[in-house]
Scaffold this motif. Structure first.
Motif, PDB file in Angstrom:
ATOM      1  N   CYS A   1      -2.556  50.257  17.670  1.00 36.76           N
ATOM      2  CA  CYS A   1      -1.363  49.410  17.725  1.00 36.76           C
ATOM      3  C   CYS A   1      -0.512  49.797  18.940  1.00 36.76           C
ATOM      4  N   THR A   2       0.125  48.810  19.543  1.00 36.33           N
ATOM      5  CA  THR A   2       0.812  49.062  20.825  1.00 36.33           C
ATOM      6  C   THR A   2       1.991  50.025  20.681  1.00 36.33           C
ATOM      7  N   TYR A   3       2.608  50.072  19.500  1.00 30.21           N
ATOM      8  CA  TYR A   3       3.796  50.918  19.300  1.00 30.21           C
ATOM      9  C   TYR A   3       3.442  52.320  18.791  1.00 30.21           C
ATOM     10  N   CYS A   4       2.142  52.554  18.482  1.00 30.97           N
ATOM     11  CA  CYS A   4       1.756  53.773  17.751  1.00 30.97           C
ATOM     12  C   CYS A   4       1.723  54.997  18.663  1.00 30.97           C
ATOM     13  N   ASN A   5       2.439  56.054  18.267  1.00 32.15           N
ATOM     14  CA  ASN A   5       2.417  57.288  19.054  1.00 32.15           C
ATOM     15  C   ASN A   5       1.761  58.444  18.281  1.00 32.15           C
ATOM     16  N   PHE A   6       0.950  58.097  17.276  1.00 33.16           N
ATOM     17  CA  PHE A   6       0.195  59.139  16.557  1.00 33.16           C
ATOM     18  C   PHE A   6      -1.084  59.459  17.331  1.00 33.16           C
ATOM     19  N   SER A   7      -1.725  60.572  16.935  1.00 30.15           N
ATOM     20  CA  SER A   7      -2.973  60.911  17.623  1.00 30.15           C
ATOM     21  C   SER A   7      -4.172  60.234  16.966  1.00 30.15           C
TER      22      SER A   7
ATOM     23  N   LEU B   1      10.782  45.999  17.415  1.00 33.32           N
ATOM     24  CA  LEU B   1       9.521  45.522  18.000  1.00 33.32           C
ATOM     25  C   LEU B   1       9.793  44.479  19.074  1.00 33.32           C
ATOM     26  N   SER B   2       8.862  44.386  19.978  1.00 33.87           N
ATOM     27  CA  SER B   2       8.966  43.415  21.053  1.00 33.87           C
ATOM     28  C   SER B   2       9.067  41.993  20.478  1.00 33.87           C
ATOM     29  N   GLY B   3      10.027  41.218  20.967  1.00 37.39           N
ATOM     30  CA  GLY B   3      10.201  39.835  20.514  1.00 37.39           C
ATOM     31  C   GLY B   3      11.098  39.715  19.296  1.00 37.39           C
ATOM     32  N   GLN B   4      11.511  40.844  18.718  1.00 39.59           N
ATOM     33  CA  GLN B   4      12.319  40.785  17.498  1.00 39.59           C
ATOM     34  C   GLN B   4      13.731  40.288  17.805  1.00 39.59           C
ATOM     35  N   THR B   5      14.218  39.402  16.945  1.00 36.85           N
ATOM     36  CA  THR B   5      15.584  38.894  17.076  1.00 36.85           C
ATOM     37  C   THR B   5      16.261  39.041  15.721  1.00 36.85           C
TER      38      THR B   5
ATOM     39  N   LEU C   1       3.471  50.603  24.196  1.00 37.83           N
ATOM     40  CA  LEU C   1       4.716  49.836  24.303  1.00 37.83           C
ATOM     41  C   LEU C   1       5.856  50.735  24.814  1.00 37.83           C
ATOM     42  N   GLY C   2       5.938  51.943  24.253  1.00 37.00           N
ATOM     43  CA  GLY C   2       6.998  52.873  24.668  1.00 37.00           C
ATOM     44  C   GLY C   2       6.903  53.200  26.147  1.00 37.00           C
ATOM     45  N   LYS C   3       5.677  53.437  26.599  1.00 35.06           N
ATOM     46  CA  LYS C   3       5.463  53.768  28.006  1.00 35.06           C
ATOM     47  C   LYS C   3       5.916  52.614  28.902  1.00 35.06           C
ATOM     48  N   GLU C   4       5.559  51.400  28.458  1.00 34.29           N
ATOM     49  CA  GLU C   4       5.940  50.233  29.263  1.00 34.29           C
ATOM     50  C   GLU C   4       7.464  50.063  29.288  1.00 34.29           C
ATOM     51  N   MET C   5       8.108  50.370  28.148  1.00 32.08           N
ATOM     52  CA  MET C   5       9.574  50.253  28.117  1.00 32.08           C
ATOM     53  C   MET C   5      10.221  51.270  29.054  1.00 32.08           C
ATOM     54  N   LEU C   6       9.580  52.435  29.186  1.00 32.83           N
ATOM     55  CA  LEU C   6      10.166  53.492  30.030  1.00 32.83           C
ATOM     56  C   LEU C   6       9.797  53.313  31.499  1.00 32.83           C
ATOM     57  N   LEU C   7       8.554  52.873  31.727  1.00 33.72           N
ATOM     58  CA  LEU C   7       8.069  52.879  33.118  1.00 33.72           C
ATOM     59  C   LEU C   7       7.915  51.482  33.713  1.00 33.72           C
ATOM     60  N   GLY C   8       8.063  50.454  32.875  1.00 34.61           N
ATOM     61  CA  GLY C   8       7.923  49.088  33.383  1.00 34.61           C
ATOM     62  C   GLY C   8       6.530  48.544  33.143  1.00 34.61           C
ATOM     63  N   GLY C   9       6.392  47.220  33.232  1.00 29.05           N
ATOM     64  CA  GLY C   9       5.111  46.566  32.994  1.00 29.05           C
ATOM     65  C   GLY C   9       5.336  45.345  32.121  1.00 29.05           C
ATOM     66  N   VAL C  10       4.286  44.508  32.012  1.00 28.59           N
ATOM     67  CA  VAL C  10       4.470  43.250  31.283  1.00 28.59           C
ATOM     68  C   VAL C  10       3.403  43.041  30.207  1.00 28.59           C
ATOM     69  N   ARG C  11       2.535  44.004  30.036  1.00 21.93           N
ATOM     70  CA  ARG C  11       1.376  43.777  29.176  1.00 21.93           C
ATOM     71  C   ARG C  11       1.724  43.741  27.678  1.00 21.93           C
ATOM     72  N   TYR C  12       2.636  44.595  27.242  1.00 19.76           N
ATOM     73  CA  TYR C  12       2.899  44.726  25.798  1.00 19.76           C
ATOM     74  C   TYR C  12       4.242  44.147  25.367  1.00 19.76           C
ATOM     75  N   GLY C  13       4.878  43.407  26.245  1.00 25.68           N
ATOM     76  CA  GLY C  13       6.119  42.706  25.873  1.00 25.68           C
ATOM     77  C   GLY C  13       7.361  43.568  25.924  1.00 25.68           C
ATOM     78  N   ALA C  14       7.330  44.657  26.703  1.00 29.17           N
ATOM     79  CA  ALA C  14       8.495  45.551  26.754  1.00 29.17           C
ATOM     80  C   ALA C  14       9.767  44.800  27.147  1.00 29.17           C
ATOM     81  N   GLY C  15       9.621  43.807  28.046  1.00 29.94           N
ATOM     82  CA  GLY C  15      10.792  43.071  28.507  1.00 29.94           C
ATOM     83  C   GLY C  15      11.481  42.312  27.392  1.00 29.94           C
TER      84      GLY C  15
END
Ligand code: SF4
Length: 359
Positions: free
Chosen positions: A15-21, A155-159, A191-205
């Motif tokens: 999952c894009t948000y998952c930070n478990f091993s 989550l990305s897209g949440q309103t 997703l977390g990485k994209e939110m911190l470092l930028g990118g468009v793949r996982y919807g961070a914007g």
């Protein structure tokens, strides 16, 4: 009475948000892991009879029924007071639900995260809200008396409207327990990485701001309370009597034994951690041991609970300065004997805990 944690770090997708091993691994590795896990549990010398069992991961609901039965038959104490399996919605069948019940499971924790299709697709999850509803009906028919739904705020897209929609589904499905997590933004998830470092793949914007996420969390606290599902720990909410008996052991510093990769154990004095990677676990690498600093830990894990803690005289003295500062700042509240986080303190809990840990 202590608990047992069994780790099954295999998932159908990451999952894009998952930070478990946890993650997706070859089938051959999964089969070897199951054998090693069963060996580890069977070799354990039980000093006590477990009261609770928790199968987490990963996705332990993907365990073949025979393997699940074999693992649980090696754990003494059945029927346990509570036995939970974490499950990924989307492929739960009536046969699986009956097999879980037959193996002694009475609680299912569903990693729903959201009931809104647009948000779900971005996480990589494949279920839909009607599928979750149908699977809960299967679980109830198989005799599950206690169902938890996990939700993520942020989550990305949440309103605001989509968050309300997810909570409407919670009301409709009437679970006994709900966990609400605020998205953790770190480099360990895509997703977390994209939110911190930028990118468009996982919807961070499209991810809500941290203020909006905190608002969603607070809205959930109120909405769930109105449904009779009260917060008893920062991320956990339950109807009376359905608080997780197993998870309470972590916050009350009661002992538990963990099995599998990255599983932690605590015997009341010392913490042990199994190797984090599956390969290291299978190669028989040793545990890491650490003497627990119980006074400090009691303070900050106890404060996670809505009931708070009752510091002893030495703790009131030792932590007098931060306690005073947080009381003045409205992050803690006290009736003279107990100490609890306020609603604002819950949102800033990491800062509060850090302060006590640094003393
Ligand atoms: S969130 Fe759960 S199912 Fe998704 S990758 Fe992480 S452990 Fe696996």
């Amino acid at each position: 009475m202590p608990g047992v944690y069994i780790s099954y770090p295999f998932c159908a997708q990451k999952c894009t948000y998952c930070n478990f091993s946890s993650g997706v691994f070859p089938r051959e590795l999964e089969a070897r892991y199951r054998e090693a896990l069963e060996r580890e549990i069977r070799a354990h010398v039980w000093q006590w009879t477990p009261e609770t069992v928790y199968l987490g991961g990963g996705t332990p609901s993907n365990l073949p029924p025979g393997a699940l039965r074999a693992l649980l038959s090696a754990v003494p104490g059945r029927p346990w007071v509570e036995a939970t399996i974490e499950a990924a919605p989307g492929n739960i069948t009536s046969d699986a639900a009956h097999a879980w019940a037959g193996a002694g499971i009475d609680r299912v924790s569903l990693g729903v995260q959201s009931f809104v299709e647009k948000e779900l697709r971005r996480t990589g999850r494949t279920h839909t809200a009607p599928v979750v509803a149908a699977e809960i009906a299967l679980l109830r028919a198989a005799g599950m008396r206690n169902i938890n739904l996990d939700l993520i705020a942020g989550l990305s897209g949440q309103t605001e409207a989509s968050w309300r929609e997810s909570l409407d589904w919670v009301e409709r499905l009437a679970p006994e327990h709900v966990s609400v997590y605020m998205l953790e933004v770190d480099q360990d998830s895509r997703l977390g990485k994209e939110m911190l470092l930028g990118g468009v793949r996982y919807g961070a914007g499209d991810a809500p701001s941290s203020d909006a996420t905190a608002d969603f969390y607070e809205f959930a606290v109120e909405r769930l309370a109105a449904l009779g599902i009260a917060r008893y720990e920062i991320s956990n909410f339950a109807r009376p009597g359905f608080e997780s008996r197993h998870n309470l052991k972590y916050w009350k510093l009661q002992p538990y034994a963990g099995f599998g990769a990255d599983a932690h154990s605590f015997d009341g004095r010392t913490r042990h951690q199994n190797p984090e990677s599956i390969e290291d676990y299978l190669s028989g690498a040793g545990q890491v041991d650490d003497v627990a600093h119980l006074t400090d830990e009691r303070f900050f894990v106890g404060l996670r609970l809505s009931a708070g803690i009752r510091p002893d005289a030495a703790e009131w003295r030792r932590f007098a300065s931060p306690i005073r500062r947080f009381l003045d700042a409205g992050l803690l509240v006290s009736d003279g004997a107990t100490l609890r986080l306020t609603n604002r303190g819950v949102l800033l809990s990491n800062e509060v805990f850090q302060e006590f840990l640094n003393l």
